[in-house]
Design a protein around this motif. Structure first.
Motif, PDB file in Angstrom:
ATOM      1  N   GLU A   1       0.833  -1.209   0.000  1.00 38.64           N
ATOM      2  CA  GLU A   1       0.000   0.000   0.000  1.00 38.64           C
ATOM      3  C   GLU A   1       0.869   1.262   0.000  1.00 38.64           C
ATOM      4  OE1 GLU A   1      -3.332   0.710  -0.164  1.00 38.64           O
ATOM      5  OE2 GLU A   1      -3.458  -1.366  -0.840  1.00 38.64           O
ATOM      6  N   ALA A   2       1.974   1.182   0.779  1.00 36.38           N
ATOM      7  CA  ALA A   2       2.895   2.338   0.803  1.00 36.38           C
ATOM      8  C   ALA A   2       3.538   2.551  -0.569  1.00 36.38           C
ATOM      9  CB  ALA A   2       3.956   2.109   1.873  1.00 36.38           C
ATOM     10  N   LEU A   3       3.912   1.468  -1.245  1.00 37.86           N
ATOM     11  CA  LEU A   3       4.487   1.584  -2.595  1.00 37.86           C
ATOM     12  C   LEU A   3       3.479   2.164  -3.573  1.00 37.86           C
ATOM     13  CD1 LEU A   3       6.493  -1.778  -2.941  1.00 37.86           C
ATOM     14  CD2 LEU A   3       7.431   0.545  -2.777  1.00 37.86           C
ATOM     15  N   ILE A   4       2.253   1.672  -3.487  1.00 35.56           N
ATOM     16  CA  ILE A   4       1.202   2.190  -4.395  1.00 35.56           C
ATOM     17  C   ILE A   4       1.010   3.670  -4.179  1.00 35.56           C
ATOM     18  CG2 ILE A   4      -1.274   2.047  -4.897  1.00 35.56           C
ATOM     19  CD1 ILE A   4      -1.102  -0.969  -4.321  1.00 35.56           C
ATOM     20  N   THR A   5       0.989   4.085  -2.904  1.00 36.95           N
ATOM     21  CA  THR A   5       0.798   5.526  -2.602  1.00 36.95           C
ATOM     22  C   THR A   5       1.945   6.349  -3.176  1.00 36.95           C
ATOM     23  OG1 THR A   5      -0.368   4.951  -0.569  1.00 36.95           O
ATOM     24  CG2 THR A   5       0.491   7.201  -0.749  1.00 36.95           C
ATOM     25  N   ASN A   6       3.180   5.878  -3.014  1.00 39.83           N
ATOM     26  CA  ASN A   6       4.334   6.594  -3.566  1.00 39.83           C
ATOM     27  C   ASN A   6       4.288   6.648  -5.084  1.00 39.83           C
ATOM     28  OD1 ASN A   6       5.425   7.127  -1.037  1.00 39.83           O
ATOM     29  ND2 ASN A   6       6.626   5.202  -1.002  1.00 39.83           N
ATOM     30  N   MET A   7       3.885   5.487  -5.670  1.00 45.70           N
ATOM     31  CA  MET A   7       3.823   5.443  -7.133  1.00 45.70           C
ATOM     32  C   MET A   7       2.728   6.361  -7.658  1.00 45.70           C
ATOM     33  SD  MET A   7       4.470   1.350  -7.645  1.00 45.70           S
ATOM     34  CE  MET A   7       4.421   1.370  -9.440  1.00 45.70           C
ATOM     35  N   LYS A   8       1.651   6.458  -6.934  1.00 43.61           N
ATOM     36  CA  LYS A   8       0.584   7.397  -7.347  1.00 43.61           C
ATOM     37  C   LYS A   8       1.075   8.832  -7.281  1.00 43.61           C
ATOM     38  CE  LYS A   8      -3.466   4.671  -6.001  1.00 43.61           C
ATOM     39  NZ  LYS A   8      -4.607   4.595  -5.048  1.00 43.61           N
ATOM     40  N   ARG A   9       1.836   9.107  -6.219  1.00 44.46           N
ATOM     41  CA  ARG A   9       2.355  10.459  -6.070  1.00 44.46           C
ATOM     42  C   ARG A   9       3.292  10.804  -7.232  1.00 44.46           C
ATOM     43  NH1 ARG A   9       4.771   9.784  -1.632  1.00 44.46           N
ATOM     44  NH2 ARG A   9       2.949  10.064  -0.313  1.00 44.46           N
ATOM     45  N   GLU A  10       4.163   9.850  -7.549  1.00 47.60           N
ATOM     46  CA  GLU A  10       5.100  10.084  -8.650  1.00 47.60           C
ATOM     47  C   GLU A  10       4.351  10.212  -9.979  1.00 47.60           C
ATOM     48  OE1 GLU A  10       7.966   6.989  -8.646  1.00 47.60           O
ATOM     49  OE2 GLU A  10       8.894   7.601  -6.742  1.00 47.60           O
ATOM     50  N   LEU A  11       3.309   9.368 -10.141  1.00 44.46           N
ATOM     51  CA  LEU A  11       2.513   9.457 -11.375  1.00 44.46           C
ATOM     52  C   LEU A  11       1.797  10.812 -11.468  1.00 44.46           C
ATOM     53  CD1 LEU A  11       0.993   5.842 -11.561  1.00 44.46           C
ATOM     54  CD2 LEU A  11       2.598   6.875 -13.169  1.00 44.46           C
ATOM     55  N   GLY A  12       1.422  11.297 -10.315  1.00 45.60           N
ATOM     56  CA  GLY A  12       0.762  12.624 -10.330  1.00 45.60           C
ATOM     57  C   GLY A  12       1.728  13.702 -10.785  1.00 45.60           C
ATOM     58  N   ILE A  13       2.972  13.608 -10.329  1.00 45.00           N
ATOM     59  CA  ILE A  13       3.992  14.584 -10.762  1.00 45.00           C
ATOM     60  C   ILE A  13       4.285  14.429 -12.241  1.00 45.00           C
ATOM     61  CG2 ILE A  13       6.378  15.300 -10.459  1.00 45.00           C
ATOM     62  CD1 ILE A  13       6.108  14.416  -7.515  1.00 45.00           C
ATOM     63  N   LEU A  14       4.437  13.186 -12.691  1.00 43.19           N
ATOM     64  CA  LEU A  14       4.736  12.921 -14.103  1.00 43.19           C
ATOM     65  C   LEU A  14       3.581  13.351 -14.993  1.00 43.19           C
ATOM     66  CD1 LEU A  14       6.374   9.360 -13.816  1.00 43.19           C
ATOM     67  CD2 LEU A  14       7.531  11.541 -14.263  1.00 43.19           C
ATOM     68  N   GLN A  15       2.377  13.206 -14.476  1.00 44.37           N
ATOM     69  CA  GLN A  15       1.207  13.591 -15.271  1.00 44.37           C
ATOM     70  C   GLN A  15       1.207  15.090 -15.576  1.00 44.37           C
ATOM     71  OE1 GLN A  15      -2.447  12.665 -13.290  1.00 44.37           O
ATOM     72  NE2 GLN A  15      -3.701  12.962 -15.106  1.00 44.37           N
ATOM     73  N   VAL A  16       1.678  15.867 -14.578  1.00 45.66           N
ATOM     74  CA  VAL A  16       1.698  17.325 -14.754  1.00 45.66           C
ATOM     75  C   VAL A  16       2.783  17.745 -15.740  1.00 45.66           C
ATOM     76  CG1 VAL A  16       2.062  19.518 -13.565  1.00 45.66           C
ATOM     77  CG2 VAL A  16       0.727  17.724 -12.455  1.00 45.66           C
ATOM     78  N   THR A  17       3.890  17.036 -15.710  1.00 51.44           N
ATOM     79  CA  THR A  17       5.026  17.437 -16.542  1.00 51.44           C
ATOM     80  C   THR A  17       4.978  16.855 -17.951  1.00 51.44           C
ATOM     81  OG1 THR A  17       6.319  15.554 -15.721  1.00 51.44           O
ATOM     82  CG2 THR A  17       6.514  17.653 -14.537  1.00 51.44           C
ATOM     83  N   THR A  18       4.036  15.994 -18.243  1.00 53.26           N
ATOM     84  CA  THR A  18       3.989  15.316 -19.539  1.00 53.26           C
ATOM     85  C   THR A  18       3.072  16.074 -20.497  1.00 53.26           C
ATOM     86  OG1 THR A  18       4.376  13.165 -18.497  1.00 53.26           O
ATOM     87  CG2 THR A  18       3.439  13.149 -20.709  1.00 53.26           C
ATOM     88  N   ASP A  19       3.531  16.176 -21.740  1.00 52.66           N
ATOM     89  CA  ASP A  19       2.730  16.814 -22.802  1.00 52.66           C
ATOM     90  C   ASP A  19       1.972  15.727 -23.533  1.00 52.66           C
ATOM     91  OD1 ASP A  19       1.607  18.356 -24.741  1.00 52.66           O
ATOM     92  OD2 ASP A  19       3.486  18.716 -25.856  1.00 52.66           O
ATOM     93  N   TRP A  20       0.680  15.718 -23.337  1.00 50.43           N
ATOM     94  CA  TRP A  20      -0.130  14.659 -23.937  1.00 50.43           C
ATOM     95  C   TRP A  20      -0.725  15.087 -25.294  1.00 50.43           C
ATOM     96  CZ3 TRP A  20      -0.723   9.649 -22.710  1.00 50.43           C
ATOM     97  CH2 TRP A  20      -0.193   9.223 -21.514  1.00 50.43           C
ATOM     98  N   ASN A  21      -0.378  16.303 -25.702  1.00 49.84           N
ATOM     99  CA  ASN A  21      -0.930  16.763 -26.986  1.00 49.84           C
ATOM    100  C   ASN A  21       0.141  16.856 -28.062  1.00 49.84           C
ATOM    101  OD1 ASN A  21      -3.589  17.172 -26.003  1.00 49.84           O
ATOM    102  ND2 ASN A  21      -2.881  19.016 -24.920  1.00 49.84           N
ATOM    103  N   HIS A  22       1.198  16.061 -27.918  1.00 49.19           N
ATOM    104  CA  HIS A  22       2.270  16.074 -28.917  1.00 49.19           C
ATOM    105  C   HIS A  22       1.730  15.523 -30.236  1.00 49.19           C
ATOM    106  CE1 HIS A  22       6.431  16.129 -30.293  1.00 49.19           C
ATOM    107  NE2 HIS A  22       6.194  14.894 -30.849  1.00 49.19           N
ATOM    108  N   GLY A  23       1.936  16.315 -31.271  1.00 51.90           N
ATOM    109  CA  GLY A  23       1.414  15.952 -32.594  1.00 51.90           C
ATOM    110  C   GLY A  23       2.355  15.014 -33.324  1.00 51.90           C
ATOM    111  N   GLY A  24       2.044  14.790 -34.576  1.00 47.60           N
ATOM    112  CA  GLY A  24       2.878  13.940 -35.404  1.00 47.60           C
ATOM    113  C   GLY A  24       2.217  12.597 -35.678  1.00 47.60           C
ATOM    114  N   SER A  25       2.958  11.834 -36.457  1.00 50.78           N
ATOM    115  CA  SER A  25       2.433  10.508 -36.786  1.00 50.78           C
ATOM    116  C   SER A  25       2.566   9.576 -35.571  1.00 50.78           C
ATOM    117  CB  SER A  25       3.202   9.923 -37.976  1.00 50.78           C
ATOM    118  OG  SER A  25       4.572   9.743 -37.621  1.00 50.78           O
TER     119      SER A  25
END
Length: 599
Positions: free
Chosen positions: A37-61
């Motif tokens: 449970e502690a690992l999942i919580t940490n991984m969620k936290r990291e995913l939350g940070i990565l989600q903010v820093t990731t550009d999900w609208n990158h164009g191209g093929s």
């Protein structure tokens, strides 16, 4: 009891072990669960940070997007220290830090993706990775744009450290369980021993009592229920010991009574088998108990009439009493009493047989009857003579003096004979009933026997009979002097009466030793011999019977009563001696008496 103790110890150990094991498993599971449970919580936290820093609208093929997101995943993996995967909303993998997304399957059905899509928050899953051959923890979160899920960001982390930690926990749990089992085993054994040992002692005491060791006692110091049980067992043993002692004493008394009873006792059980015989019964029936015990009564080689009487008692179940003559091992008359034995009114237990040997009693009755008949006959003869001659005198014979004198002489002689007969009868009665107390004292035989011959000298002279005494001087013995004199005078008188004129009567005395030669003399032998008419061999066995006469006419003419030899025999036996007779017709008789020197 040892098996019970082992089972009880095992039960305690199992109870403790199961309790500790279940607790350990629960703790290990909780530790594993909390770690993940502690690992999942940490991984969620990291995913939350990565989600903010990731550009999900990158164009191209699609290929360009795959390269972009793959590069991003590889770059971010160094920061997150976990595998990173970019997944499009339709499950298409756009980028992965460890694998080429083009070769990867659609992830729309992955449990963590399905859960994240369903909850709109996050999803997690643990599963085995065929690619790297280890268990992985997957955590995915949805990426939204204007409340629309446009993709998923997923982290995957190896559970090697978690599994290592859990294995250490399990190892510690296993070691702890072993220690607990050992300690529990010792404690359980002590507890089980404390419980079972008193019970074992009580059981052993009960077994000892069952084996008739009534002196055995339980040693229990506890005051609880087990101690009370031990005390009760001891009290029971005391009571049983006392009762068995009484039973044993009664059994010994009954056995002693049975063995020393003159009457024979035989018991037949309900199956018709001989179950008990005393010593008298063995002597009466002529068979030992070993030969008859356990045999059927009709197979015991007994007289047919006796067997039929037993069968009659069994059939009728009534008391039977009868007399029967038995011919084995010797002829005797038995009084037989058969009584049925019943434990209750309905239960048949067998037959009790009591045998009385009444041979001697019947013989005495016969002898008494014969004695009365003989006495009556002997008394009748002189009385009839006295009466007859008295009637003759009264009828007128008194006038003839010679005849009267002759008749009165006969009356006088018959009266004397009657007096002697009555005296001998009284004397015999006293001797036979042992009412004559013998007064033993030292007797000088030479003097006593010389006096006896002097007494008989006058009677011997009438028939010109020579009397001779052969006796050593200074020979003493213990005897009743009067009774010894009576014995000698009777035998000398008998010899004189049955010896013709000019004959000889000799009395010889000599000390003899019983047993081997060379021993000191312990008996005195008296031999009274005559040269009389002798006694036929057929009469020798009965010579000492009362009123028995070899020559009845001569005996009466000599004034004999027929009781002299019977009195002699009884007096000899009172002196603990023996008497026998040897005789030849026409040559003479010899009476031999042996008496002990000391009494």
């Amino acid at each position: 009891m040892k098996k019970f103790r082992a089972r009880l110890t095992l039960l305690f150990v199992l109870l403790i072990g199961v309790s500790v094991g279940v607790t350990g498993i629960f703790v290990a599971r909780m530790l594993q669960y909390s770690h993940i449970e502690a690992l999942i919580t940490n991984m969620k936290r990291e995913l939350g940070i990565l989600q903010v820093t990731t550009d999900w609208n990158h164009g191209g093929s699609l290929q360009e997007q795959m390269r972009y997101y793959t590069d991003e995943a590889v770059k971010l993996k160094k920061t997150a220290d976990a595998r990173l995967t970019y997944v499009r909303s339709d499950g298409k993998v756009l980028g992965d830090s460890d694998h080429d997304p083009a070769d990867m399957e659609n992830h729309a059905t992955r449990p963590e993706i399905v859960e994240a899509a369903k909850t709109g928050q996050s999803g997690s899953s643990i599963r085995y990775s065929d690619t790297i051959g280890r268990n992985l923890l997957y955590v995915a979160v949805p990426v939204k744009d204007k409340n629309q899920t446009i993709g998923y960001l997923r982290l995957a982390m190896e559970l090697t450290e978690v599994e290592q930690s859990i294995r250490q926990v399990w190892f510690g749990l296993f070691v702890g369980l072993l220690v607990v089992f050992g300690v529990a085993g010792l404690i359980s054994y002590r507890v089980a021993y404390g419980i079972t040992r008193p019970i074992e002692l009580i059981t052993h005491a009960a077994q000892q009592i069952t084996d008739m060791n009534y002196k055995y006692r339980v040693t229990v110091d506890k005051k609880d229920e087990v101690g009370q049980l031990g005390t009760a067992i001891n009290r029971m043993a005391d009571s049983l010991q006392l009762q068995m002692k009484r039973i044993s004493e009664n059994e010994t008394r009954l056995k002693s009574v049975l063995e020393n009873m003159i009457s024979g006792v035989v018991m037949i059980d309900k199956d018709g088998r001989i179950g008990l015989m005393n010593r008298s019964a063995e002597e009466i029936l002529g068979f030992s108990a070993q030969e008859l015990l356990g045999k059927k009564f009709d197979e015991a080689k007994q007289q047919y009439e006796f067997t039929q009487m037993i069968q009659e008692c069994i059939d009728a179940r009534e008391h039977i009493r009868d007399e029967m003559i038995f011919y084995y091992p010797e002829e005797r008359i038995l009084e037989i009493n058969l009584s049925p034995i019943s434990e209750t009114e309905e239960d048949w237990a067998g037959v009790l047989i009591v045998l009385h040997d009444i041979t001697a009693m019947r013989r005495l009755e016969r002898m008494r009857s014969e004695f009365v008949a003989n006495v009556s006959h002997e008394l009748k003869t002189p009385i009839a003579a006295v009466k007859g001659f008295a009637e003759t005198l009264l009828a007128g014979a008194l006038n003839d003096k010679e005849t009267a004198k002759s008749f009165l002489q006969i009356i006088f002689d018959e009266s004397e004979r009657l007096n002697r007969l009555i005296g001998d009868i009284l004397e015999l009665s006293k001797v036979e009933s042992k009412r004559i107390p013998l007064q033993f004292s030292p007797v000088l035989l030479n003097t006593l026997l010389a006096n006896c011959l002097n007494v008989m000298k006058t009677e011997a002279k009438k028939k010109l009979i020579e009397l001779e005494l052969i006796a050593p001087e200074d020979l003493y013995m213990e005897a009743d002097e009067d009774r010894l004199r009576q014995i000698m005078i009777n035998l000398l008188s008998n010899g004189i009466n049955y010896t013709p004129e000019g004959g000889k009567v000799k009395l010889k005395v000599e000390p003899v030793a019983s047993g081997s030669e060379g021993k000191e003399a312990d008996r005195i032998r008296f031999t009274i011999s005559d040269t009389g008419i002798g006694i036929p061999k057929k009469d020798l066995p009965r010579i000492f019977e009362r009123f028995y006469r070899v020559d009845k006419a001569r005996s009466r003419s000599s004034g004999g009563t027929g009781l002299g030899l019977s009195i002699v025999k009884h007096l000899v036996e009172l002196h603990q001696g023996t008497i026998r007779v040897e005789s030849e017709v026409g040559i003479g008789s010899k009476f031999i008496i042996e008496l002990p020197i000391l009494h």
